[in-house]
Design a protein around this motif. Structure first.
Motif, PDB file in Angstrom:
ATOM      1  N   ASP A 127      -4.893   6.325   8.696  1.00  0.00           N
ATOM      2  CA  ASP A 127      -6.168   5.562   8.102  1.00  0.00           C
ATOM      3  C   ASP A 127      -6.384   5.969   6.179  1.00  0.00           C
ATOM      4  O   ASP A 127      -6.134   5.842   5.106  1.00  0.00           O
ATOM      5  CB  ASP A 127      -6.908   4.450   8.758  1.00  0.00           C
ATOM      6  CG  ASP A 127      -8.141   5.606   9.020  1.00  0.00           C
ATOM      7  OD1 ASP A 127      -7.955   6.380   9.631  1.00  0.00           O
ATOM      8  OD2 ASP A 127      -9.195   4.454   9.563  1.00  0.00           O
ATOM      9  N   SER A 165       0.979   1.517   2.445  1.00  0.00           N
ATOM     10  CA  SER A 165      -0.114  -0.161   3.136  1.00  0.00           C
ATOM     11  C   SER A 165       1.143   0.048   4.432  1.00  0.00           C
ATOM     12  O   SER A 165       2.207   1.145   4.631  1.00  0.00           O
ATOM     13  CB  SER A 165       0.681  -1.458   2.535  1.00  0.00           C
ATOM     14  OG  SER A 165       1.993  -1.731   2.142  1.00  0.00           O
ATOM     15  N   LEU A 166       0.506  -0.490   5.323  1.00  0.00           N
ATOM     16  CA  LEU A 166       1.030  -0.101   7.299  1.00  0.00           C
ATOM     17  C   LEU A 166       2.379  -0.251   6.644  1.00  0.00           C
ATOM     18  O   LEU A 166       3.206   0.440   7.479  1.00  0.00           O
ATOM     19  CB  LEU A 166       0.315  -0.945   7.547  1.00  0.00           C
ATOM     20  CG  LEU A 166      -0.198  -0.061   9.839  1.00  0.00           C
ATOM     21  CD1 LEU A 166       0.113   0.890   9.091  1.00  0.00           C
ATOM     22  CD2 LEU A 166      -0.073  -1.586  10.130  1.00  0.00           C
ATOM     23  N   SER A 167       3.008  -1.673   6.165  1.00  0.00           N
ATOM     24  CA  SER A 167       4.107  -2.190   6.561  1.00  0.00           C
ATOM     25  C   SER A 167       5.151  -1.297   5.305  1.00  0.00           C
ATOM     26  O   SER A 167       6.237  -0.818   5.238  1.00  0.00           O
ATOM     27  CB  SER A 167       3.970  -3.751   6.004  1.00  0.00           C
ATOM     28  OG  SER A 167       3.348  -3.759   4.699  1.00  0.00           O
ATOM     29  N   GLU A 168       4.991  -1.243   4.227  1.00  0.00           N
ATOM     30  CA  GLU A 168       5.244  -0.014   3.616  1.00  0.00           C
ATOM     31  C   GLU A 168       5.593   1.531   4.294  1.00  0.00           C
ATOM     32  O   GLU A 168       6.686   2.313   4.116  1.00  0.00           O
ATOM     33  CB  GLU A 168       4.904   0.345   1.994  1.00  0.00           C
ATOM     34  CG  GLU A 168       5.983   1.087   1.314  1.00  0.00           C
ATOM     35  CD  GLU A 168       4.803   1.465   0.134  1.00  0.00           C
ATOM     36  OE1 GLU A 168       5.754   2.271  -0.835  1.00  0.00           O
ATOM     37  OE2 GLU A 168       3.785   0.616  -0.068  1.00  0.00           O
ATOM     38  N   SER A 174       5.206   1.744   7.265  1.00  0.00           N
ATOM     39  CA  SER A 174       6.665   1.658   8.715  1.00  0.00           C
ATOM     40  C   SER A 174       7.696   1.229   8.288  1.00  0.00           C
ATOM     41  O   SER A 174       8.980   2.030   9.159  1.00  0.00           O
ATOM     42  CB  SER A 174       5.837   0.025   8.812  1.00  0.00           C
ATOM     43  OG  SER A 174       6.587  -0.056  10.282  1.00  0.00           O
ATOM     44  N   GLU A 175       8.219   0.939   7.069  1.00  0.00           N
ATOM     45  CA  GLU A 175       9.757   0.313   6.694  1.00  0.00           C
ATOM     46  C   GLU A 175      10.087   1.882   6.336  1.00  0.00           C
ATOM     47  O   GLU A 175      11.348   2.193   6.416  1.00  0.00           O
ATOM     48  CB  GLU A 175       9.014  -0.188   5.646  1.00  0.00           C
ATOM     49  CG  GLU A 175      11.110  -0.411   5.085  1.00  0.00           C
ATOM     50  CD  GLU A 175      11.196  -1.599   3.586  1.00  0.00           C
ATOM     51  OE1 GLU A 175      11.723  -1.617   2.378  1.00  0.00           O
ATOM     52  OE2 GLU A 175       9.667  -2.358   4.371  1.00  0.00           O
ATOM     53  N   ARG A 176       9.347   3.179   5.392  1.00  0.00           N
ATOM     54  CA  ARG A 176       9.915   4.253   4.906  1.00  0.00           C
ATOM     55  C   ARG A 176       9.973   5.135   6.326  1.00  0.00           C
ATOM     56  O   ARG A 176      10.456   5.864   6.470  1.00  0.00           O
ATOM     57  CB  ARG A 176       8.535   4.494   3.968  1.00  0.00           C
ATOM     58  CG  ARG A 176       8.607   4.398   3.103  1.00  0.00           C
ATOM     59  CD  ARG A 176       7.892   4.506   1.552  1.00  0.00           C
ATOM     60  NE  ARG A 176       7.138   4.133   0.300  1.00  0.00           N
ATOM     61  CZ  ARG A 176       7.281   5.042  -0.352  1.00  0.00           C
ATOM     62  NH1 ARG A 176       6.439   5.692  -0.135  1.00  0.00           N
ATOM     63  NH2 ARG A 176       6.951   5.015  -1.340  1.00  0.00           N
ATOM     64  N   THR A 206       7.936   0.756  13.983  1.00  0.00           N
ATOM     65  CA  THR A 206       7.569  -0.329  14.002  1.00  0.00           C
ATOM     66  C   THR A 206       5.769  -0.579  13.762  1.00  0.00           C
ATOM     67  O   THR A 206       5.662   0.051  13.537  1.00  0.00           O
ATOM     68  CB  THR A 206       7.877  -1.519  15.183  1.00  0.00           C
ATOM     69  OG1 THR A 206       6.623  -0.583  15.953  1.00  0.00           O
ATOM     70  CG2 THR A 206       9.117  -1.637  15.699  1.00  0.00           C
ATOM     71  N   ASN A 207       5.737  -2.044  13.094  1.00  0.00           N
ATOM     72  CA  ASN A 207       4.504  -2.505  12.253  1.00  0.00           C
ATOM     73  C   ASN A 207       3.015  -2.231  13.381  1.00  0.00           C
ATOM     74  O   ASN A 207       1.807  -1.453  13.669  1.00  0.00           O
ATOM     75  CB  ASN A 207       3.775  -3.933  11.234  1.00  0.00           C
ATOM     76  CG  ASN A 207       4.382  -3.502  10.199  1.00  0.00           C
ATOM     77  OD1 ASN A 207       4.572  -2.842   9.432  1.00  0.00           O
ATOM     78  ND2 ASN A 207       4.208  -4.930  10.093  1.00  0.00           N
ATOM     79  N   SER A 209       0.855   0.642  13.608  1.00  0.00           N
ATOM     80  CA  SER A 209      -0.947   0.012  13.263  1.00  0.00           C
ATOM     81  C   SER A 209      -1.269   0.650  15.036  1.00  0.00           C
ATOM     82  O   SER A 209      -2.770   1.406  14.971  1.00  0.00           O
ATOM     83  CB  SER A 209      -0.961  -1.162  13.970  1.00  0.00           C
ATOM     84  OG  SER A 209      -2.195  -2.155  13.930  1.00  0.00           O
ATOM     85  N   LYS A 238      -2.638   4.240  13.675  1.00  0.00           N
ATOM     86  CA  LYS A 238      -3.825   4.456  12.787  1.00  0.00           C
ATOM     87  C   LYS A 238      -4.701   4.204  13.407  1.00  0.00           C
ATOM     88  O   LYS A 238      -5.507   4.403  12.608  1.00  0.00           O
ATOM     89  CB  LYS A 238      -3.239   3.163  11.444  1.00  0.00           C
ATOM     90  CG  LYS A 238      -4.000   2.805  10.111  1.00  0.00           C
ATOM     91  CD  LYS A 238      -3.483   2.318   9.727  1.00  0.00           C
ATOM     92  CE  LYS A 238      -4.904   1.088   9.405  1.00  0.00           C
ATOM     93  NZ  LYS A 238      -4.989  -0.132   8.951  1.00  0.00           N
TER      94      LYS A 238
END
Length: 70
Positions: free
Chosen positions: A8, A17-20, A22-24, A28-29, A33, A36
């Motif tokens: 974090d 961000s977490l979602s960004e 995660s995608e890269r 999964t989110n 998480s 993190k």
């Protein structure tokens, strides 16, 4: 556990961000998480490598050892 995950902190420094992330990284989110929030029991080196690549950091920037105080 004696290993603290500072994901974090690195995410905040890199303003991602977490979602960004995660995608890269390609996980999964939910799994990111868990990592993190310092609830993970293990991490694959391939995942750690991908996170370090995307955050442009070293594993030591994310992982920290602390002696248990029991």
């Amino acid at each position: 556990m004696g290993i603290i995950i500072n994901l974090d902190v690195m995410m905040a420094k890199r303003k991602i961000s977490l979602s960004e992330l995660s995608e890269r990284v390609g996980i999964t989110n939910a799994n990111l998480s868990i990592l993190k929030n310092n609830k993970a029991k293990a991490i694959r080196f391939s995942t750690l490598e991908a996170i370090c690549r995307e955050l442009q950091c070293q594993p030591g920037d994310i992982l920290e050892y602390s002696e248990n105080e029991e």
